[in-house]
Scaffold this motif. Structure first.
Motif, PDB file in Angstrom:
ATOM      1  N   ALA A   4       0.835  -1.205   0.000  1.00  0.00           N
ATOM      2  CA  ALA A   4       0.000   0.000   0.000  1.00  0.00           C
ATOM      3  C   ALA A   4       0.870   1.254   0.000  1.00  0.00           C
ATOM      4  N   LEU A   5       0.353   2.283  -0.658  1.00  0.00           N
ATOM      5  CA  LEU A   5       1.004   3.584  -0.653  1.00  0.00           C
ATOM      6  C   LEU A   5       0.412   4.368   0.517  1.00  0.00           C
ATOM      7  N   VAL A   6       1.241   4.778   1.462  1.00  0.00           N
ATOM      8  CA  VAL A   6       0.710   5.378   2.687  1.00  0.00           C
ATOM      9  C   VAL A   6       1.390   6.710   2.980  1.00  0.00           C
ATOM     10  N   THR A   7       0.701   7.513   3.758  1.00  0.00           N
ATOM     11  CA  THR A   7       1.276   8.764   4.252  1.00  0.00           C
ATOM     12  C   THR A   7       1.355   8.687   5.769  1.00  0.00           C
ATOM     13  N   VAL A   8       2.303   9.436   6.290  1.00  0.00           N
ATOM     14  CA  VAL A   8       2.432   9.549   7.735  1.00  0.00           C
ATOM     15  C   VAL A   8       2.886  10.974   8.044  1.00  0.00           C
ATOM     16  N   ASN A   9       2.348  11.523   9.130  1.00  0.00           N
ATOM     17  CA  ASN A   9       2.698  12.883   9.511  1.00  0.00           C
ATOM     18  C   ASN A   9       3.699  12.875  10.661  1.00  0.00           C
ATOM     19  N   GLY A  10       4.252  14.036  10.924  1.00  0.00           N
ATOM     20  CA  GLY A  10       5.200  14.150  12.023  1.00  0.00           C
ATOM     21  C   GLY A  10       5.814  15.533  12.070  1.00  0.00           C
ATOM     22  N   THR A  11       6.878  15.637  12.795  1.00  0.00           N
ATOM     23  CA  THR A  11       7.609  16.914  12.893  1.00  0.00           C
ATOM     24  C   THR A  11       9.079  16.661  12.612  1.00  0.00           C
ATOM     25  N   ASN A  12       9.694  17.644  11.972  1.00  0.00           N
ATOM     26  CA  ASN A  12      11.122  17.577  11.642  1.00  0.00           C
ATOM     27  C   ASN A  12      11.469  16.298  10.889  1.00  0.00           C
ATOM     28  N   LEU A  13      10.601  15.906   9.964  1.00  0.00           N
ATOM     29  CA  LEU A  13      10.820  14.653   9.241  1.00  0.00           C
ATOM     30  C   LEU A  13      11.923  14.792   8.207  1.00  0.00           C
ATOM     31  N   THR A  14      12.192  16.005   7.790  1.00  0.00           N
ATOM     32  CA  THR A  14      13.280  16.247   6.839  1.00  0.00           C
ATOM     33  C   THR A  14      14.167  17.365   7.354  1.00  0.00           C
ATOM     34  N   THR A  15      15.383  17.397   6.829  1.00  0.00           N
ATOM     35  CA  THR A  15      16.321  18.484   7.146  1.00  0.00           C
ATOM     36  C   THR A  15      16.752  19.111   5.829  1.00  0.00           C
ATOM     37  N   PRO A  16      16.662  20.415   5.694  1.00  0.00           N
ATOM     38  CA  PRO A  16      17.032  21.050   4.421  1.00  0.00           C
ATOM     39  C   PRO A  16      18.439  20.635   3.981  1.00  0.00           C
ATOM     40  N   GLY A  17      18.544  20.301   2.688  1.00  0.00           N
ATOM     41  CA  GLY A  17      19.838  19.956   2.131  1.00  0.00           C
ATOM     42  C   GLY A  17      20.248  18.517   2.349  1.00  0.00           C
ATOM     43  N   THR A  18      19.377  17.727   2.942  1.00  0.00           N
ATOM     44  CA  THR A  18      19.715  16.312   3.161  1.00  0.00           C
ATOM     45  C   THR A  18      18.574  15.436   2.678  1.00  0.00           C
ATOM     46  N   GLN A  19      18.845  14.161   2.574  1.00  0.00           N
ATOM     47  CA  GLN A  19      17.827  13.196   2.157  1.00  0.00           C
ATOM     48  C   GLN A  19      17.442  12.327   3.353  1.00  0.00           C
ATOM     49  N   PRO A  20      16.165  12.280   3.685  1.00  0.00           N
ATOM     50  CA  PRO A  20      15.770  11.372   4.765  1.00  0.00           C
ATOM     51  C   PRO A  20      15.848   9.926   4.292  1.00  0.00           C
ATOM     52  N   THR A  21      16.062   9.027   5.227  1.00  0.00           N
ATOM     53  CA  THR A  21      16.053   7.602   4.912  1.00  0.00           C
ATOM     54  C   THR A  21      15.030   6.914   5.813  1.00  0.00           C
ATOM     55  N   LEU A  22      14.454   5.848   5.259  1.00  0.00           N
ATOM     56  CA  LEU A  22      13.371   5.189   5.981  1.00  0.00           C
ATOM     57  C   LEU A  22      13.484   3.683   5.788  1.00  0.00           C
ATOM     58  N   THR A  23      13.276   2.952   6.855  1.00  0.00           N
ATOM     59  CA  THR A  23      13.158   1.498   6.734  1.00  0.00           C
ATOM     60  C   THR A  23      11.844   1.057   7.371  1.00  0.00           C
ATOM     61  N   VAL A  24      11.272  -0.008   6.806  1.00  0.00           N
ATOM     62  CA  VAL A  24      10.092  -0.638   7.383  1.00  0.00           C
ATOM     63  C   VAL A  24      10.439  -2.108   7.591  1.00  0.00           C
ATOM     64  N   ALA A  25      10.323  -2.561   8.800  1.00  0.00           N
ATOM     65  CA  ALA A  25      10.718  -3.922   9.165  1.00  0.00           C
ATOM     66  C   ALA A  25      12.145  -4.199   8.713  1.00  0.00           C
ATOM     67  N   GLY A  26      12.987  -3.192   8.757  1.00  0.00           N
ATOM     68  CA  GLY A  26      14.383  -3.340   8.386  1.00  0.00           C
ATOM     69  C   GLY A  26      14.662  -3.227   6.915  1.00  0.00           C
ATOM     70  N   GLN A  27      13.627  -3.138   6.087  1.00  0.00           N
ATOM     71  CA  GLN A  27      13.832  -3.039   4.649  1.00  0.00           C
ATOM     72  C   GLN A  27      13.853  -1.573   4.220  1.00  0.00           C
ATOM     73  N   PRO A  28      14.885  -1.161   3.483  1.00  0.00           N
ATOM     74  CA  PRO A  28      14.911   0.225   3.001  1.00  0.00           C
ATOM     75  C   PRO A  28      13.706   0.510   2.115  1.00  0.00           C
ATOM     76  N   VAL A  29      13.199   1.711   2.251  1.00  0.00           N
ATOM     77  CA  VAL A  29      11.989   2.108   1.529  1.00  0.00           C
ATOM     78  C   VAL A  29      12.279   3.385   0.763  1.00  0.00           C
ATOM     79  N   THR A  30      11.795   3.436  -0.463  1.00  0.00           N
ATOM     80  CA  THR A  30      11.937   4.667  -1.239  1.00  0.00           C
ATOM     81  C   THR A  30      10.824   5.630  -0.830  1.00  0.00           C
ATOM     82  N   ILE A  31      11.250   6.817  -0.437  1.00  0.00           N
ATOM     83  CA  ILE A  31      10.272   7.827  -0.034  1.00  0.00           C
ATOM     84  C   ILE A  31       9.822   8.572  -1.284  1.00  0.00           C
TER      85      ILE A  31
END
Lengths: 846, 183
Positions: A649-676
């Protein structure tokens, strides 16, 4: 009268009301100040000091949890109510919440409750309110006294009622839970009624509340206005909903389910116990005083009253009633009693089995009669389910009081449920909502309980229905099987505490329970002894203010099962968003710490059934970390019309400070890297990796600089798949055979629901081109494959590619596209304009 | 249920089980004798004034009393009832009586050995307003209480207003307290 579109609901005066700057300002919780719009109640770790023979603190807590669930379950209210476990009353807390404390109360006082508010209102134009800062329920620490023991329905209903006060509700006069003692008919099986639901929803309305109807008007008294008159909308066999009048006599009743209603206005009884309303200087605004009571448009004769048709989302306006001032309220506090156990037990309101032939009940109340007579008294039912027989109003005197015996007859083809009584004399009218509850069965009983050796129990009894619930003290058992015919059930009891002896009570949905006839000698079940459960570890054991995180809790001595576990952190500054059971003694929970949380060491407690363990000062809130990322673990399917967070499923999630200008956030789900797919400081869009098993999966984010605390995402079961759509005549719908307006469609879905399960049609809806259709039938095909049948009789959208989604309890299937044509086979699109001027293409919310 | 022949020997004052809810406050009904015996002090007094304080997160209104007579125990010079406004915090507990400055009452008081707080016995049950009559006598009255009232076994019971000649009440209290068996 006139019909108008529903306006924003105005507070009715059975809230705690202040007259400020010409407006009626209620006391209520500020939803914006509550995490997840949730007010959390806590029980003081200093519980009761004395119990009746089979009662325990664990049972007390179970009943209080159930009371919390009642108010949390009001679907038209935006306020959520949660149980936060035990608390140390010295724990500093900045978030509004509720406390249940056990105190050394004076003789004759068993409990009380109410809100604590800031004296300064929050200003906001028409939506001003006085924020409730904290709320408390005080109970006697000696539960040998009433309303104990806790397994009594009385204790549970006391908790529900006091909690209603603490959420901002005052008394009403409609037999609902918030009614005064003499006019209430709610039970554990139906703990809140329409009036309670309206009252809480007016304070905290959500979109669904607007689908109910309203009545407004003005009540006058002589040439002036009637202030603090109660105005009630009531329908035969159904609920009553009410409001009090403003200083200018105007009123507005919101939250009325659609239907035919009578409206009446009546004075408050002398013992109404309504607090306020208060003027700006703190003085109490006086009521207009006693008056007569009248049905709309101005009659004491029910036959001359005008029924009103309340429609969904509409307001009936100008329903005006003119009362006359009196020196006193002539009739009030009426109640009706029925008798059981060879007339040794009286129950009020009167439950009457209409299949048992004629019956006699007894009415009592101030002003109904004196000296054993009741000159001019007439009593009748509103509606045709029951009647008073000719000569069936028979006053008598006993022990210095005057009572009215009422001989009843029934229309066996009419409905059961609450029946309203109209008492009238030549000079006065008094309506008692739900004075009699008609049933088609006598009260249930429990005869025996026998262990089966596999953890289940066999319970026997009488007068059960298919949906009878069997409670152990304050918690329902899990019904494995139940036969009303043989009066036998196999149940899984709630997890018990060591040495606990639980009272078993059968509850029928008609409101009757086995304590009607077995209060003195209930059947009990002894759980046996075991080591006391304990919390062995909490990790992490501290979180910073503003955090969102997963916390793992390990225990010993529990037997956790999904859906039965409550975790609390002893402070309203922490909200438990979700509990995941990983084993009989292992939990993971998503928690949220308020950004403005007080620094503290609150208790952590785990409760499963009646088992309970507390780590005193077992958790710590540390200072907020500015700039730290926080992933709010509420994941939403981002595709229009679809729900569920399943693998792929394609999902959204909200939060605060999820990104930092000039950098790329990284995300894993159950240890698997996920493309944001998309990222901002407050929202991420990503696809859940395909192939992940169902259950909790860790979500780990690094915003390019800092890692957020890990949170859990529940991987839902895969959605059902639509495998075939046919018309009612058996033609498969495809590119060359469009579905046509007016046709029946049979939709076959794989992976829909277990074949052995039971589904009600109300659980399923089908969206075709964005238009929702109710399921007409749900038919098992094979395995988990079912057929859902609908008719295309809505405001259909026409075209070659209309999305079809089937919902089951709000959960969507995978979509398919089909052509939908007009009845004549053409596809000319329909221009649809919503009432708000939109194009009507908004995604429906099942 | 009651047969039509039997009904008249059964009165609606039979205990009620099962289907009632509490009011804002839940009370145990106490007789005059029980009020007298459970009270640690009984006074006739005029309310001189009031102020508030916060005790364990609960706002209490302290009513200071100008004692005219002490019928039992050591006269307390104030009684606390929950609720009131302290600073920016305001608490409301429906069912809790409010006393009027300058008014005369008979107060049945109970001091908690655990907290030291002096309460009214049974909230409004322990508070009688004294009204002077034209003939010089005085009546002590309390209104019918709308709160949920239970008996000692937890069954719902009805309340009714109480009016007594003050001298009769004093005599009744003295008889009750002279043979008092504290609950």
């Amino acid at each position: 009268m006139a019909l108008a579109a529903l306006a924003l609901p105005a507070p009715a005066y059975y809230h705690f009301i202040h007259y400020l700057n010409g407006a009626s300002v209620p006391e209520k919780f500020d939803l914006a100040a509550l995490p997840d719009k949730t007010v959390t109640f806590f029980v003081s770790e200093n519980g009761p000091v004395a119990f009746s023979s089979t009662d325990t603190f664990n049972s007390v807590v179970s009943q209080l949890r159930q009371a919390v669930n009642v108010w949390n379950g009001v679907s038209t209210s935006d306020l959520r109510v949660a149980f936060g476990g035990l608390e140390n009353t010295s724990t500093l807390q900045n978030t509004p919440g509720g406390d249940i404390v056990f105190e050394d109360l004076p003789p004759g006082l068993l409990g009380y409750g109410g809100p604590s508010s800031l004296a300064t209102p929050v200003t906001g134009g028409a939506n001003q309110f006085v924020p409730i800062r904290r709320t408390a329920i005080h109970l006697n620490r000696n539960l040998r006294l009433a309303p104990g023991p806790s397994y009594n329905e009385t204790f549970f209903m006391t908790a529900v009622h006091e909690m209603g006060h603490s959420l901002g509700l005052q008394h009403t006069f409609t037999s609902a839970t918030m009614s005064t003692a003499t006019t209430r008919a709610t039970t554990l099986s139906r703990p809140v009624d329409a009036d309670d639901i309206a009252a809480i929803s007016i304070l905290y309305p959500n979109a669904a509340f607007a689908r109910l109807g309203s009545i407004s008007g003005r009540v006058t008294m002589g040439t002036g206005s009637a202030h603090l008159s109660s105005v009630v909308a009531i329908r035969a066999g159904g609920a009553a909903v009410s409001a009090l009048t403003n200083p200018d006599g105007t009123y507005r009743i919101d939250g009325i389910p659609p239907g035919q209603y009578f409206v009446y206005a009546h004075p408050l009884p002398p013992d109404a116990d309504i607090y306020g309303p208060w003027n700006a200087d703190g003085s109490v605004a006086k009521s207009s005083g006693p008056s007569n009571a009248l049905f709309y448009p101005g009659t004491t004769n029910l036959a001359n009253a005008t029924p009103l048709s309340v429609q969904s989302g509409k307001t009936l306006e100008s329903i005006n009633i003119g009362l006359t001032s009196r020196s006193f309220v002539a009739i009030y506090d009426a109640g009706v009693y029925a008798y059981f156990n060879n007339n040794t037990v009286a129950v009020k309101p009167a439950y009457v089995n209409m299949l048992s032939g004629a019956a006699t009940v007894v009415a009592a109340g101030v002003g109904l009669g004196a000296n054993g007579s009741a000159p001019g008294l007439n009593v009748q039912f509103l509606g045709n389910s029951a009647r008073i027989d000719d000569g069936g109003i028979r006053p008598y005197q006993a022990n210095g009081y005057t009572y009215i015996a009422l001989d009843l007859g029934f229309n066996l083809f009419a409905g059961t449920g609450q029946q309203h009584l109209v008492f009238s004399t030549p000079n006065f009218l008094h309506v008692l909502p739900a004075g009699v509850i008609l049933t088609r069965q006598s009260p249930p009983s429990v005869a025996s309980v026998t262990p089966n050796g596999d953890g289940t129990l066999t319970i026997t009894g009488t007068n059960w229905n298919a949906d009878t619930q069997l409670y152990f003290d304050g918690l329902p058992s899990g019904i494995v099987s139940l036969s009303p015919t043989t009066g036998s059930a196999v149940v899984t009891p709630p997890a018990g505490a060591s040495g606990q002896r639980a009272t078993i009570t059968a509850y029928n949905t008609d409101g009757q329970n086995s304590q009607f006839i077995q209060a003195a000698t209930p059947v009990t079940y002894a759980y046996g002894t075991a080591a006391a459960p304990v919390i062995t570890s909490i990790s992490p054991s501290s979180l910073a203010a503003g955090s969102e995180a997963m916390v793992e809790i390990n225990t010993a001595g529990f037997t956790f099962s999904p859906g039965q576990v409550v975790v609390g952190f002893g402070t309203s500054d922490i909200v438990v968003r979700r509990v995941f059971v990983l084993g009989p003694n292992r939990l993971q929970v998503n928690v949220s710490v308020a950004p403005g949380a007080a620094l503290s060491n609150p208790d952590a407690s785990v409760i499963s059934g009646f088992q309970m363990a507390t780590a005193v000062s077992g958790f710590q809130i540390t200072p907020a970390q500015p700039g730290a990322p926080a992933v709010i673990p509420v994941f939403s399917n981002s595709q229009p019309g679809l729900t569920g967070t399943y693998a792929g499923a394609l999902v959204t999630v909200n939060g605060t400070n999820l990104t930092t200008p000039g950098t790329q956030p990284t995300l894993t789900v159950a240890g698997q890297p996920v493309t944001i797919a998309q990222a901002s400081a407050t929202q991420l869009l990503f696809q859940i990796p395909a192939g992940l098993p169902t259950g909790p999966a860790t979500v780990a984010l690094n915003n390019g600089v800092v890692s957020a605390p890990v949170v859990l995402l529940n991987i839902d079961t895969p959605p059902a798949q639509i495998t075939q759509i046919q018309t009612g005549s058996g033609v498969t719908v495809d590119g060359t055979h469009p579905a046509r307006a007016g046709e029946t469609l049979n939709i076959v879905l794989a992976g829909f629901f277990p074949a052995t399960g039971t589904l009600l049609t109300g659980q399923s809806q089908v969206s075709v081109g964005g238009v929702l259709h109710p399921a007409l039938s749900l038919t098992p095909v094979s395995g988990s494959t079912w057929q859902v049948t609908i008719v295309l009789n809505g405001p259909e959208q026409f075209g070659q590619n209309q999305q079809v989604v089937v919902y089951l309890d709000g959960r969507s299937s995978l979509p398919v596209s089909i052509p939908v044509a007009r009845a004549d086979g053409t596809f000319a699109p329909t221009a649809v304009t919503g009432t708000d001027g939109s194009d009507g293409s908004e995604t429906p919310q099942p | 249920m009651l047969s039509r022949v039997q009904f008249c020997v059964r009165a609606a004052f039979l205990a009620v089980v099962g289907t009632f809810v509490a009011q804002a406050a839940t009370l145990e009904k106490l007789s005059m004798d029980q009020l007298s015996q459970n009270a640690t002090s009984i006074v006739r007094a005029t309310v001189a004034g009031s102020y508030t304080s916060v005790i364990n997160s609960t706002v209490y209104t302290h009513y200071t009393l100008r004692i005219a007579e002490t019928w039992k125990g050591v006269a307390a010079n104030e009684v606390l009832v929950p609720g009131g406004t302290s600073g920016d915090l305001r608490q409301v507990f429906p069912g809790v009586p409010q006393l009027a400055a300058g008014s005369e009452y008979v107060l049945f008081l109970w001091k908690s050995s655990a907290t030291g707080i002096t309460h009214l016995v049974g909230l409004s049950q322990g508070l009688f307003q004294v009204d002077r009559q034209q003939d010089g006598s005085a009546l002590a009255t309390r209104a019918k209480i709308g709160e949920m009232m239970l008996d000692a076994s937890g069954k719902k019971v009805a309340d009714s207003a109480v009016t007594m000649v003050l001298t009769d009440m004093r005599s009744r209290v003295r008889i009750a307290t002279s043979t008092a068996v504290t609950k």
